[in-house]
Motif scaffolding. Structure first.
Motif, mmCIF file in Angstrom:
data_model
loop_
_atom_site.group_PDB
_atom_site.id
_atom_site.type_symbol
_atom_site.label_atom_id
_atom_site.label_comp_id
_atom_site.label_asym_id
_atom_site.label_seq_id
_atom_site.Cartn_x
_atom_site.Cartn_y
_atom_site.Cartn_z
ATOM 1 N N TYR A 1 11.197 -45.517 15.341
ATOM 2 C CA TYR A 1 9.918 -44.802 15.285
ATOM 3 C C TYR A 1 9.076 -44.971 16.552
ATOM 4 C CZ TYR A 1 10.647 -42.628 10.843
ATOM 5 O OH TYR A 1 11.137 -41.800 9.857
ATOM 6 N N ILE A 2 9.678 -45.541 17.597
ATOM 7 C CA ILE A 2 9.109 -45.473 18.949
ATOM 8 C C ILE A 2 9.934 -44.479 19.776
ATOM 9 C CG2 ILE A 2 8.829 -46.746 21.121
ATOM 10 C CD1 ILE A 2 8.088 -49.212 19.336
ATOM 11 N N VAL A 3 11.260 -44.633 19.736
ATOM 12 C CA VAL A 3 12.144 -43.784 20.540
ATOM 13 C C VAL A 3 12.051 -42.312 20.113
ATOM 14 C CG1 VAL A 3 14.558 -43.286 21.152
ATOM 15 C CG2 VAL A 3 13.767 -45.668 21.057
ATOM 16 N N ALA A 4 12.175 -42.048 18.791
ATOM 17 C CA ALA A 4 12.196 -40.657 18.318
ATOM 18 C C ALA A 4 10.883 -39.916 18.614
ATOM 19 C CB ALA A 4 12.544 -40.612 16.828
ATOM 20 N N ALA B 1 10.305 -36.744 21.054
ATOM 21 C CA ALA B 1 9.728 -35.549 20.431
ATOM 22 C C ALA B 1 8.508 -35.062 21.212
ATOM 23 C CB ALA B 1 9.337 -35.842 18.988
ATOM 24 N N SER B 2 7.654 -35.982 21.640
ATOM 25 C CA SER B 2 6.435 -35.563 22.346
ATOM 26 C C SER B 2 6.803 -34.863 23.650
ATOM 27 C CB SER B 2 5.510 -36.760 22.615
ATOM 28 O OG SER B 2 5.992 -37.549 23.679
ATOM 29 N N SER B 3 7.889 -35.317 24.259
ATOM 30 C CA SER B 3 8.380 -34.692 25.494
ATOM 31 C C SER B 3 9.004 -33.331 25.195
ATOM 32 C CB SER B 3 9.401 -35.646 26.126
ATOM 33 O OG SER B 3 10.027 -35.048 27.214
ATOM 34 N N ASN B 4 9.857 -33.269 24.166
ATOM 35 C CA ASN B 4 10.533 -32.010 23.812
ATOM 36 C C ASN B 4 9.572 -30.938 23.311
ATOM 37 O OD1 ASN B 4 13.315 -32.321 24.391
ATOM 38 N ND2 ASN B 4 13.609 -33.616 22.591
ATOM 39 N N LEU B 5 8.525 -31.356 22.606
ATOM 40 C CA LEU B 5 7.627 -30.380 21.995
ATOM 41 C C LEU B 5 6.499 -29.935 22.931
ATOM 42 C CD1 LEU B 5 9.337 -31.052 19.540
ATOM 43 C CD2 LEU B 5 7.266 -31.148 18.168
ATOM 44 N N GLU C 1 2.390 -33.928 10.176
ATOM 45 C CA GLU C 1 3.405 -34.934 10.501
ATOM 46 C C GLU C 1 3.892 -34.780 11.934
ATOM 47 O OE1 GLU C 1 5.710 -38.175 10.414
ATOM 48 O OE2 GLU C 1 4.277 -37.628 8.856
ATOM 49 N N VAL C 2 4.063 -33.540 12.379
ATOM 50 C CA VAL C 2 4.491 -33.296 13.760
ATOM 51 C C VAL C 2 3.408 -33.766 14.723
ATOM 52 C CG1 VAL C 2 5.153 -31.505 15.426
ATOM 53 C CG2 VAL C 2 6.045 -31.424 13.093
ATOM 54 N N GLN C 3 2.148 -33.463 14.398
ATOM 55 C CA GLN C 3 1.038 -33.920 15.249
ATOM 56 C C GLN C 3 1.015 -35.445 15.325
ATOM 57 O OE1 GLN C 3 -2.777 -32.170 14.268
ATOM 58 N NE2 GLN C 3 -1.910 -30.122 14.059
ATOM 59 N N ILE D 1 1.943 -40.420 18.475
ATOM 60 C CA ILE D 1 2.604 -41.738 18.629
ATOM 61 C C ILE D 1 3.451 -41.725 19.892
ATOM 62 C CG2 ILE D 1 4.357 -43.299 17.653
ATOM 63 C CD1 ILE D 1 3.446 -42.318 14.836
ATOM 64 N N GLY D 2 4.237 -40.666 20.058
ATOM 65 C CA GLY D 2 5.146 -40.570 21.201
ATOM 66 C C GLY D 2 4.422 -40.543 22.524
ATOM 67 N N THR D 3 3.330 -39.797 22.584
ATOM 68 C CA THR D 3 2.552 -39.712 23.825
ATOM 69 C C THR D 3 1.940 -41.074 24.155
ATOM 70 O OG1 THR D 3 2.074 -37.426 23.247
ATOM 71 C CG2 THR D 3 0.743 -38.392 24.991
ATOM 72 N N TYR D 4 1.507 -41.770 23.109
ATOM 73 C CA TYR D 4 0.905 -43.102 23.284
ATOM 74 C C TYR D 4 1.922 -44.102 23.843
ATOM 75 C CZ TYR D 4 -1.280 -47.573 21.963
ATOM 76 O OH TYR D 4 -1.800 -48.841 21.980
ATOM 77 N N VAL D 5 3.125 -44.143 23.246
ATOM 78 C CA VAL D 5 4.098 -45.156 23.686
ATOM 79 C C VAL D 5 4.684 -44.841 25.060
ATOM 80 C CG1 VAL D 5 4.706 -45.850 21.332
ATOM 81 C CG2 VAL D 5 6.131 -44.151 22.498
ATOM 82 N N LEU D 6 4.510 -43.603 25.522
ATOM 83 C CA LEU D 6 4.999 -43.249 26.869
ATOM 84 C C LEU D 6 3.902 -43.342 27.923
ATOM 85 C CD1 LEU D 6 7.247 -40.115 26.150
ATOM 86 C CD2 LEU D 6 8.011 -42.412 26.758
ATOM 87 N N SER D 7 2.675 -43.616 27.478
ATOM 88 C CA SER D 7 1.551 -43.586 28.420
ATOM 89 C C SER D 7 1.535 -44.819 29.322
ATOM 90 C CB SER D 7 0.224 -43.470 27.666
ATOM 91 O OG SER D 7 0.078 -44.578 26.790
ATOM 92 N N ALA D 8 0.881 -44.667 30.453
ATOM 93 C CA ALA D 8 0.797 -45.760 31.435
ATOM 94 C C ALA D 8 0.201 -46.995 30.770
ATOM 95 C CB ALA D 8 -0.079 -45.325 32.602
ATOM 96 N N GLY D 9 0.815 -48.152 31.007
ATOM 97 C CA GLY D 9 0.321 -49.388 30.415
ATOM 98 C C GLY D 9 1.004 -49.725 29.106
ATOM 99 N N TYR D 10 1.569 -48.717 28.430
ATOM 100 C CA TYR D 10 2.240 -48.977 27.152
ATOM 101 C C TYR D 10 3.746 -48.717 27.202
ATOM 102 C CZ TYR D 10 -2.483 -49.226 25.389
ATOM 103 O OH TYR D 10 -3.791 -49.583 25.188
ATOM 104 N N TYR D 11 4.177 -48.014 28.245
ATOM 105 C CA TYR D 11 5.592 -47.643 28.374
ATOM 106 C C TYR D 11 6.489 -48.881 28.302
ATOM 107 C CZ TYR D 11 9.831 -45.613 30.407
ATOM 108 O OH TYR D 11 11.119 -45.209 30.622
#
Length: 493
Positions: free
Chosen positions: A315-318, A322-326, A358-360, A365-375
């Motif tokens: 639930y971090i990777v997916a 998804a945030s990148s694909n969508l 659910e998609v939102q 979540i995806g945008t957050y875990v990929l953001s600077a400082g959290y990646y």
């Protein structure tokens, strides 16, 4: 004559070849069943009457000329995630409103090349994000099964809920599905059907709407193990358009059915005994162990120590992928467009209206875990955990284990709009606890119906195999199916 829609793919194939029935008759029977009963299940979001009839006529011609393909005249349903040329393809999302691609996904093209007939597009969780088929823009799918003495509507599982429900209710002979974290195996377990997620790379992902590109894999849902083997043979292929598809010959999976499991080593992972697991799941697991033991297999206890980290890592990777694909769904070139003051406002309004809750949630979540400082803290760490999960399996297989037996789901199907699930997304995510490890490691996994719970609802067991050894899974699953029997819902529709 048996009702045409109750024939398995293997039975229908033999009757078509023996000229006992025609493809046109078979397709007409399914279209009639869909028109009469789809409203009870909400399994189809688009029915392709004219196309199905034309394809069936073409199949009859080939059958009469002796040039029939492996699936000639077999009517199938297609999950709404697969691109189908000039036919509704929306991933059950409002943001793809009205989208009809000018291309055909490789998997569906393979099926049509083998003579299969398309009945229509099947409902699913929006963008394949969900474990209950309740996140669809088109509303929830209803499971054909009901608990004893109850009229309550149950979920068919997700995200391939439309595929599983349509197969179980005999509204198609078989269906395409996809599995990112359990989306084939969990709905198969909830509906008494067979579903296999092949090894990552076995089926092309080209033309399939992407959720999480390093996890997504197409596979079939069917009524029995043989039908699943027949479908996978046609679906699987190498594809120049998908660099992750693997150039390995596709075996004749059906030939593996009926082979003995004598002398095979079956691993039972102790980490899959989770806290609070219902007694019925433990009992079912023990029955599965007994079946394989009686068939001459050796049962060994194994350890997959990093299993407990699989769900949080998934639930971090997916969502990250998804945030990148969508990000491509912006209202500019296709699909929904909500006008705004300027282009940024138009993006925001379109995405706010186009994506469901659910998609939102997962995009956020995806945008957050990929953001600077959290990646580094989240995404990079999750990828390292993924490597450890994969290594656990490699170590077990290196010790001579042929396949691993686990439960498929932590419970039987639950009610639609179940408040416990609706108010707690984490509880819903826990439905994937037994299935996500397989996607994280890129392995094949099959869910096979193994029994009914005290309320008369189907339960499935999962077999996990070595990479590209789907034949071993079909062979083992067929032995279990023969001992456990097949399960069909009592008709209420």
């Amino acid at each position: 004559m048996t009702e045409l829609t109750s024939l398995t793919i293997a039975e229908a194939r033999d009757k078509l070849k023996g000229k006992e029935i025609t493809a046109t008759e078979l397709t007409a029977a399914y279209l009639k069943a869909i028109d009469a009963h789809n409203a009870a299940f909400n399994a189809y979001v688009a029915v392709t009457h004219d196309q199905a009839t034309a394809m069936a006529k073409a199949s009859d011609l080939k059958l009469s000329q002796g040039t029939a393909g492996a699936l000639e005249g077999i009517p199938l349903g297609v999950k709404d995630l697969f691109g189908t040329r000039d036919v509704h393809t929306q991933a059950a999302s409002n943001i793809l409103d009205g989208f009809k691609p000018k291309y055909e996904s490789t998997v569906t093209q393979n099926l049509w090349d083998d003579g299969a007939v398309m009945l229509g597009k099947l409902n699913m969780d929006e963008f394949a994000m969900g474990s209950s088929n309740e996140t669809s823009y088109y509303g929830p799918v209803i499971n054909p099964w009901k608990a004893k003495g109850s009229n309550m509507d149950l979920v068919p599982g997700g995200s391939s809920g439309g595929s599983a429900a349509a197969v179980a209710a005999h509204l198609c002979a078989g269906a395409t599905a996809t599995d990112t974290g359990g989306s084939i195996r969990q709905p198969a377990a909830f509906t008494g059907t067979v579903g296999i997620k092949p090894t990552y790379g076995r089926c092309s992902r080209w033309g399939v709407v992407a959720f999480a590109s390093s996890l997504d894999q197409a596979g079939p849902i069917a009524r029995d193990v043989r039908d699943a083997a027949i479908l996978l043979k046609s679906m699987a292929s190498v594809d120049d358009k998908d660099t992750t598809s693997v150039d390995l010959p596709v075996p004749d999976y059906e030939a593996a059915i009926g082979q003995s499991v004598k002398g095979m080593k079956i691993g039972i992972p102790r980490e899959y005994r989770v806290d609070g697991m219902p007694e019925e799941i433990e009992k079912l697991w023990q029955q599965g162990i007994a079946i394989l033991k009686d068939a001459g297999a050796e049962i060994v206890d194994i350890s997959l120590p990093h299993t407990k980290y699989a769900l949080p890592a998934y639930y971090i990777v997916a969502p990250a992928e998804a945030s990148s694909n969508l990000a491509r769904y912006d209202g500019v070139r296709y699909g929904l467009r909500v006008e705004g003051r300027d282009i940024a406002d138009m993006y925001e309004k379109t995405r706010a209206e186009g994506f469901g809750k659910e998609v939102q949630r997962r995009i956020m979540i995806g945008t957050y875990v990929l953001s600077a400082g959290y990646y580094d803290a989240y995404y990079l760490k999750a990828q390292k955990v993924r490597t450890l999960i994969k290594r656990d399996f490699e170590n077990v297989f290196a010790e001579g284990v042929d396949t691993i037996l686990t439960p498929a789901t932590p419970s039987a199907a639950f009610g639609i709009a179940d408040q416990d699930m609706a108010n707690d997304p984490v509880k819903m995510y826990l439905n994937d606890i037994f299935t996500v490890t397989v996607n994280m490691a890129g392995l094949p996994g099959i869910s096979v119906p193994a029994g009914l719970n005290p309320k008369g609802l189907p339960l499935g067991l999962q077999l996990i195999g070595k990479p590209f050894e789907e034949e071993t899974l079909f062979r083992t699953a067929a032995v279990m199916e023969q001992a456990a029997g097949r399960f069909t819902p009592e008709k209420w529709w």
